[in-house]
Scaffold this motif. Structure first.
Motif, PDB file in Angstrom:
ATOM      1  N   PRO A 287      -2.847  -5.598  -7.525  1.00  0.00           N
ATOM      2  CA  PRO A 287      -2.179  -5.877  -6.236  1.00  0.00           C
ATOM      3  C   PRO A 287      -2.774  -5.103  -5.069  1.00  0.00           C
ATOM      4  O   PRO A 287      -2.758  -5.576  -3.943  1.00  0.00           O
ATOM      5  CB  PRO A 287      -0.729  -5.446  -6.469  1.00  0.00           C
ATOM      6  CG  PRO A 287      -0.574  -5.271  -7.940  1.00  0.00           C
ATOM      7  CD  PRO A 287      -1.924  -5.032  -8.519  1.00  0.00           C
ATOM      8  N   ILE A 288      -3.300  -3.909  -5.362  1.00  0.00           N
ATOM      9  CA  ILE A 288      -3.933  -3.120  -4.300  1.00  0.00           C
ATOM     10  C   ILE A 288      -5.389  -2.909  -4.686  1.00  0.00           C
ATOM     11  O   ILE A 288      -5.679  -2.285  -5.699  1.00  0.00           O
ATOM     12  CB  ILE A 288      -3.251  -1.747  -4.132  1.00  0.00           C
ATOM     13  CG1 ILE A 288      -1.748  -1.936  -3.891  1.00  0.00           C
ATOM     14  CG2 ILE A 288      -3.882  -0.961  -2.998  1.00  0.00           C
ATOM     15  CD1 ILE A 288      -0.959  -0.644  -3.952  1.00  0.00           C
ATOM     16  N   GLU A 289      -6.281  -3.434  -3.877  1.00  0.00           N
ATOM     17  CA  GLU A 289      -7.710  -3.226  -4.138  1.00  0.00           C
ATOM     18  C   GLU A 289      -8.263  -2.241  -3.125  1.00  0.00           C
ATOM     19  O   GLU A 289      -8.118  -2.438  -1.921  1.00  0.00           O
ATOM     20  CB  GLU A 289      -8.479  -4.554  -4.041  1.00  0.00           C
ATOM     21  CG  GLU A 289      -8.104  -5.551  -5.117  1.00  0.00           C
ATOM     22  CD  GLU A 289      -9.153  -6.667  -5.281  1.00  0.00           C
ATOM     23  OE1 GLU A 289     -10.329  -6.467  -4.892  1.00  0.00           O
ATOM     24  OE2 GLU A 289      -8.773  -7.733  -5.801  1.00  0.00           O
TER      25      GLU A 289
ATOM     26  N   ALA B  75       0.817  -1.216   0.000  1.00  0.00           N
ATOM     27  CA  ALA B  75       0.000   0.000   0.000  1.00  0.00           C
ATOM     28  C   ALA B  75       0.849   1.263   0.000  1.00  0.00           C
ATOM     29  O   ALA B  75       0.442   2.306  -0.527  1.00  0.00           O
ATOM     30  CB  ALA B  75      -0.937  -0.004   1.209  1.00  0.00           C
ATOM     31  N   LEU B  76       2.033   1.176   0.594  1.00  0.00           N
ATOM     32  CA  LEU B  76       2.879   2.375   0.694  1.00  0.00           C
ATOM     33  C   LEU B  76       3.681   2.638  -0.579  1.00  0.00           C
ATOM     34  O   LEU B  76       3.995   3.800  -0.892  1.00  0.00           O
ATOM     35  CB  LEU B  76       3.852   2.236   1.871  1.00  0.00           C
ATOM     36  CG  LEU B  76       3.243   2.233   3.269  1.00  0.00           C
ATOM     37  CD1 LEU B  76       4.343   2.021   4.311  1.00  0.00           C
ATOM     38  CD2 LEU B  76       2.481   3.538   3.551  1.00  0.00           C
ATOM     39  N   LYS B  77       4.059   1.585  -1.298  1.00  0.00           N
ATOM     40  CA  LYS B  77       4.976   1.745  -2.420  1.00  0.00           C
ATOM     41  C   LYS B  77       4.506   2.804  -3.434  1.00  0.00           C
ATOM     42  O   LYS B  77       5.270   3.728  -3.778  1.00  0.00           O
ATOM     43  CB  LYS B  77       5.198   0.395  -3.105  1.00  0.00           C
ATOM     44  CG  LYS B  77       6.085   0.452  -4.338  1.00  0.00           C
ATOM     45  CD  LYS B  77       7.521   0.874  -3.990  1.00  0.00           C
ATOM     46  CE  LYS B  77       8.406   0.823  -5.230  1.00  0.00           C
ATOM     47  NZ  LYS B  77       9.802   1.211  -4.911  1.00  0.00           N
ATOM     48  N   PRO B  78       3.269   2.741  -3.920  1.00  0.00           N
ATOM     49  CA  PRO B  78       2.866   3.764  -4.898  1.00  0.00           C
ATOM     50  C   PRO B  78       2.832   5.171  -4.302  1.00  0.00           C
ATOM     51  O   PRO B  78       3.021   6.147  -5.032  1.00  0.00           O
ATOM     52  CB  PRO B  78       1.481   3.317  -5.363  1.00  0.00           C
ATOM     53  CG  PRO B  78       1.059   2.200  -4.489  1.00  0.00           C
ATOM     54  CD  PRO B  78       2.238   1.697  -3.738  1.00  0.00           C
ATOM     55  N   LEU B  79       2.590   5.255  -2.991  1.00  0.00           N
ATOM     56  CA  LEU B  79       2.616   6.581  -2.355  1.00  0.00           C
ATOM     57  C   LEU B  79       4.054   7.092  -2.305  1.00  0.00           C
ATOM     58  O   LEU B  79       4.324   8.277  -2.557  1.00  0.00           O
ATOM     59  CB  LEU B  79       2.017   6.508  -0.954  1.00  0.00           C
ATOM     60  CG  LEU B  79       0.618   5.864  -0.851  1.00  0.00           C
ATOM     61  CD1 LEU B  79       0.068   6.016   0.562  1.00  0.00           C
ATOM     62  CD2 LEU B  79      -0.352   6.463  -1.866  1.00  0.00           C
TER      63      LEU B  79
ATOM     64  N   ALA C  98      -5.709   7.174  -7.174  1.00  0.00           N
ATOM     65  CA  ALA C  98      -5.131   6.911  -8.496  1.00  0.00           C
ATOM     66  C   ALA C  98      -3.801   6.174  -8.369  1.00  0.00           C
ATOM     67  O   ALA C  98      -3.508   5.252  -9.137  1.00  0.00           O
ATOM     68  CB  ALA C  98      -4.948   8.224  -9.255  1.00  0.00           C
ATOM     69  N   ALA C  99      -2.999   6.580  -7.414  1.00  0.00           N
ATOM     70  CA  ALA C  99      -1.700   5.911  -7.229  1.00  0.00           C
ATOM     71  C   ALA C  99      -1.912   4.425  -6.944  1.00  0.00           C
ATOM     72  O   ALA C  99      -1.221   3.559  -7.492  1.00  0.00           O
ATOM     73  CB  ALA C  99      -0.928   6.569  -6.087  1.00  0.00           C
ATOM     74  N   TRP C 100      -2.903   4.122  -6.078  1.00  0.00           N
ATOM     75  CA  TRP C 100      -3.193   2.715  -5.779  1.00  0.00           C
ATOM     76  C   TRP C 100      -3.770   1.996  -7.011  1.00  0.00           C
ATOM     77  O   TRP C 100      -3.384   0.873  -7.329  1.00  0.00           O
ATOM     78  CB  TRP C 100      -4.172   2.616  -4.599  1.00  0.00           C
ATOM     79  CG  TRP C 100      -3.531   2.853  -3.268  1.00  0.00           C
ATOM     80  CD1 TRP C 100      -2.216   2.679  -2.932  1.00  0.00           C
ATOM     81  CD2 TRP C 100      -4.189   3.306  -2.058  1.00  0.00           C
ATOM     82  NE1 TRP C 100      -2.021   2.997  -1.604  1.00  0.00           N
ATOM     83  CE2 TRP C 100      -3.212   3.376  -1.047  1.00  0.00           C
ATOM     84  CE3 TRP C 100      -5.505   3.655  -1.747  1.00  0.00           C
ATOM     85  CZ2 TRP C 100      -3.508   3.783   0.258  1.00  0.00           C
ATOM     86  CZ3 TRP C 100      -5.801   4.042  -0.456  1.00  0.00           C
ATOM     87  CH2 TRP C 100      -4.806   4.118   0.542  1.00  0.00           C
TER      88      TRP C 100
END
Lengths: 354, 354, 354, 354
Positions: B280-282, B156-160, B260-262
């Motif tokens: 991968p992130i819902e 969850a943190l990676k795209p942020l 959007a990032a998620w």
């Protein structure tokens, strides 16, 4: 010594039942009046209630009639365990009729002239009640206790605020199902599950905490100037709210200083309030404590238990706090408020204003 | 197409069982060897295991013999599901013998030349494995996946981190009992209870998260320069770790930008790794989600589900994240690592180094 | 009045802890000696025990040393809370050394010269102890209480046997996890689950029930000539065994007659045994009772609660019975046996045989 | 092949949700119409439902409108998942309008001309439906499946009745909370608890079992002439009813003969009904099985799992039976009934009667 007659509004609910349990052998108060919704009024209490506590419903209470929820016939001291929407309507009627309304509801907690009180924390906020219009007209008033999730936390924070100052608070809760009343949380929602949401709970917890830790300035409370963020979760536990807490202090504090602040915190010592725990904050040193099943009954359910004190990489210190949500967090909180009011001579409102 | 023969070290434990379940119909891998402790070796797997999953133990697996946990006779690819103390001793022996050890243990996760990898997050850390002395000598190596509590969070943190940068992280977990293996947590400790402590878990979660979000600089990983504080709790849930998270970002982000990032995060798209979830992130929009019982199987247990995105009064944003601790957080994580290594041509170590 | 010094064998286990809790303010007995396995002996009790009860471990008990489990230095009255295998070895040593061993273990319950006793049910079986060789040689003896699943049932059956005779008994149990000790049942086995098996439990329940309801004939017990079939199941409940029971009586009985048999059953009335409940069998009339969470503490955990009395299409009557498995079903049972022995003048074995 | 359009009455409830889940990829049926109470009708299904299953609500179903619960616009085949009181009023209206009502409700199960059917057990009872006045007038009819507690039991009993005859049945249930629908059982009533009562459940279980095992004699069912006594209990399990059973047979049977009777029982073999399990009765040999968490999904939730076969001291044999209460015990039961009706050419009622 004659005991003061009191009434219970919302007597059939979970908190109402706790009032009855806690008042059973109370040295100062005597249950004289039970009120509930129209559905129940007219029945005997034993017929109206679905008793859910693990002590027996006292036989003489079972035989008492359930009265309609109106001030006529109510004693001058009323414990209120009502849903917020109903409280917003009913509690003012009782205050206007001259009753001291010792309320567990959220309806008026944040109202400017209503004291939101934990006796060990901010008994000095009580003079606010003199500003209430009801008080001036009939002698009645409303005094409230905080949300069940805020009360254990604030007990643990108060001595830290006094000695070191608090700048920021992070708290993530794991709350018991009894906090939602009965029927409350459906078993299909919580068996083997976590529900990461309790309606309005984070907002209440955040604003009530700062009001409780605030100061009476003239005729109003100035909330503590600190930042607070709460995450509120429901877990499959019957009773006892567990909270993971991090705090940033204004002055540095060592582990020993924090433990001393908690250990020394006995602001009601010597007052002999029957429901006050000897040690409001109990520290347990085992790594894996506090736990709701093992620690919620400390101080007869009135203590706030802390443990796992350790440095926080983000703020200064982190710890776990636990308290019994329907005793210290609800009925016991209101009862202790009432005992404090007695000790201050404010519980016979008519007499006081006469 | 011939499937590659693989082995499982620690095959009778909870994670070993998940490996067997997930590999049952795997298009690339075939279980050829099962090893466990001396107590089990020599028995058939069906006799040695206490099968605790809700799908049936495949009959042909039940008949397989349990081998001793030594490299002799083991295939060149070994999934390791060992307790950390045992892994520290055994995994190097297998790597030294030329095996690719795909490990779920914590023993070597923080070692400088051992990749700690989530394929969607930091596949670019894998070249680290070329620095391992085992690799140079026998072609063998160790690759690890993170702790079950870190993996959902880091997804969850990676795209942020990519879009906005991360400055601080606060996380409080509510972890399932299956994370402790079998017999693991005693029922008397967790029924109707919360245990606010899991040995070494907060330390692992904190340091692994920063390594996973770090960058490969020359021959080592530079961990992300962010602050992180973890509170780890055990709750009476069978499977699925739920986590309350607050983050402070380096650049401001709106709710829409975060969503959007998620939503855009699909770094493995097009690679056709069999175990990789399409999404991968819902994100779930309902107020009271994600919940372990309802959401842990999203993406066949490989998705990280997020919800309750809202502003944080202390940091910037807060949300809840959930992932399946024995699938995405353990066996599925290792399996996805293995698939990534296949796609990079690194899973037949002898061939590669020949 | 001086209290008699007693010892506890197996003091760190779940039943050992209950002994300590129940003896804390006991008017007749004083804890003078605590023994446990080699792993614990030599430590202070506070260091050796994982205290799992929801009352605080008394400070003076925490400081007591844990002694080795040998008769040297033990008081003449010893409560034994040992695993059956260990009891089989140790209890005779204490009896041979002249101790009155008040045992909760199953090791000797069915031995011909060992009384298996529930004070309200078959106090008249106690003379059996005079047949024991230990008794004759050293004055020591062993007296046992039944399995936790049998005791609530037998209390409910005894008045029916007395008034109407019992021909057949069917019982299906739903037993709490505390009955398996600590760590006992793994949480992965019981969260959201039922385990329809408890090793040897059905056999014990069947044979102990008939011995308890049997008669002393000369120097042996003639078990009740009735048929009994038990199904034993484990459910996710902390404390309190719930049992569905059907019975066939030898003489017809109306509902009123059965209720009267239960209500009139007070065989210890007037004896003033401190742990004896005023009402050994409590009938609850609500449709959905008894329930373990609400009813297990009736009579301070010493009552057997019955409810749902209704005709059985197969036998004669069916009902539900509930009792607290670690109080009435274990430590409280042994304690009440000891109190009965005091009242009969048999608790100072040396004196008696002198 | 075109799939037959079907409707679901009571589509938002727990059983309605299971219908949607089970029909998602059904080869014969297609959901064309969803109806629920006035509160929901007019909304999209996604807005009306609180989806509580652990698979995702299909997007195209979420967009479907919820229709009022009236026959206008309904397809000719309707699955009904209604509360009994509502079913009593509504189901006849749909049958009168020419619909085949495949009902899971208890309202008409015991009515003389309504088939109560488990396809593997008593498909030969279906001709009863031709006696229904609705059938004669409009072609419509009602076919029912049994209570969730009866269905697993009857599957296990049927082959014993066929081979040995059954004289008496004793059964004590431990039923999951999902059987009570949503919100159903309050969490405060069942967490760490047992409720030894489910309204009308014992009566239904007793009479339905005998009707299902009975024979069609002329135009009515003659119930099996056996005695049966049921104890029904609720336990904290999400899904899966576990039952302790004793039976008395008319002819002696060995353990091997009973196992053979169960193993050979495949009455639907060769019919290719999509929802029929290959092995309707699965025997598990481990001592401690079946367990709801581990065994409820056998046969995709459609198998009845038996275990712990052992002699009964009171009747002849005892065993444990488990089945999934909302799949085999509700939605899957009705679906299998519908598949059987298709195979018999009775699912296009208008066509049949034309």
């Amino acid at each position: 010594m004659r005991r003061q007659k009191i009434g219970i509004l919302g007597a059939t609910g979970m908190v109402g039942q706790r009032f009855i349990q806690l008042l059973e052998h109370h040295p100062w108060f005597e249950i004289a009046w039970l009120a509930a919704s129209d559905k129940s009024s007219g029945k005997s209490y034993g017929d109206a209630v679905k008793w859910k506590l693990d002590t027996t419903l006292p036989a003489h209470i079972a035989k008492m009639p359930v009265s309609p929820a109106t001030p006529e016939g109510a004693p001058k001291v009323v414990f209120a365990a009502l849903d917020s929407d109903i409280a917003r309507d009913l509690e003012p009627k009782f205050a206007a009729a001259g009753c001291a309304v010792i309320s567990n509801s959220s309806a008026f907690r944040m109202q400017e002239d209503v004291p939101l009180v934990i006796p060990e924390v901010n008994a000095d906020h009580l003079p606010l009640l003199e500003n209430q219009s009801w008080r001036k007209q009939s002698g009645g008033y409303i005094v409230t206790n905080p949300n069940c999730s805020a009360i254990g936390l604030v007990l643990a924070l108060k001595p830290l605020e006094e000695r070191f100052g608090i700048e920021s608070i992070f708290v993530s809760t794991m709350q018991a199902v009894s906090g939602a009343g009965y029927p409350g949380v459906a078993s299909l929602d919580i068996l083997g599950n976590v529900v990461p949401y309790i309606k309005s709970e984070e907002e209440k917890m955040q604003e009530e905490t700062l009001k409780l830790l605030g100061s009476l300035k003239g005729s109003r409370i100035e909330s503590l100037a600190a930042k607070i963020s709460a995450h509120c979760n429901r877990v499959p536990v019957e009773d006892g709210h567990t909270e993971s807490v991090s705090v940033k202090l204004r002055k540095p504090a060592t582990r020993e200083e924090i433990l001393a602040a908690w250990g020394d915190f006995k602001p009601l010592a010597g007052q002999n309030l029957p429901t006050a725990p000897a040690q409001p904050i109990e520290f347990v040193s085992a790594d894996d404590r506090p736990q709701p099943r093992l620690d919620r009954m400390r101080g007869n359910g009135m203590a706030s238990t802390v443990g796992r004190l350790r440095p926080c990489p983000l703020l200064d210190w982190k710890f776990t706090v636990l308290s019994h949500n329907t005793i210290r967090g609800a009925a016991g909180a209101a009862l202790l408020n009432a005992e404090l009011l007695v000790s201050l001579g404010k519980l016979d409102p008519v007499a006081v204003t006469a």
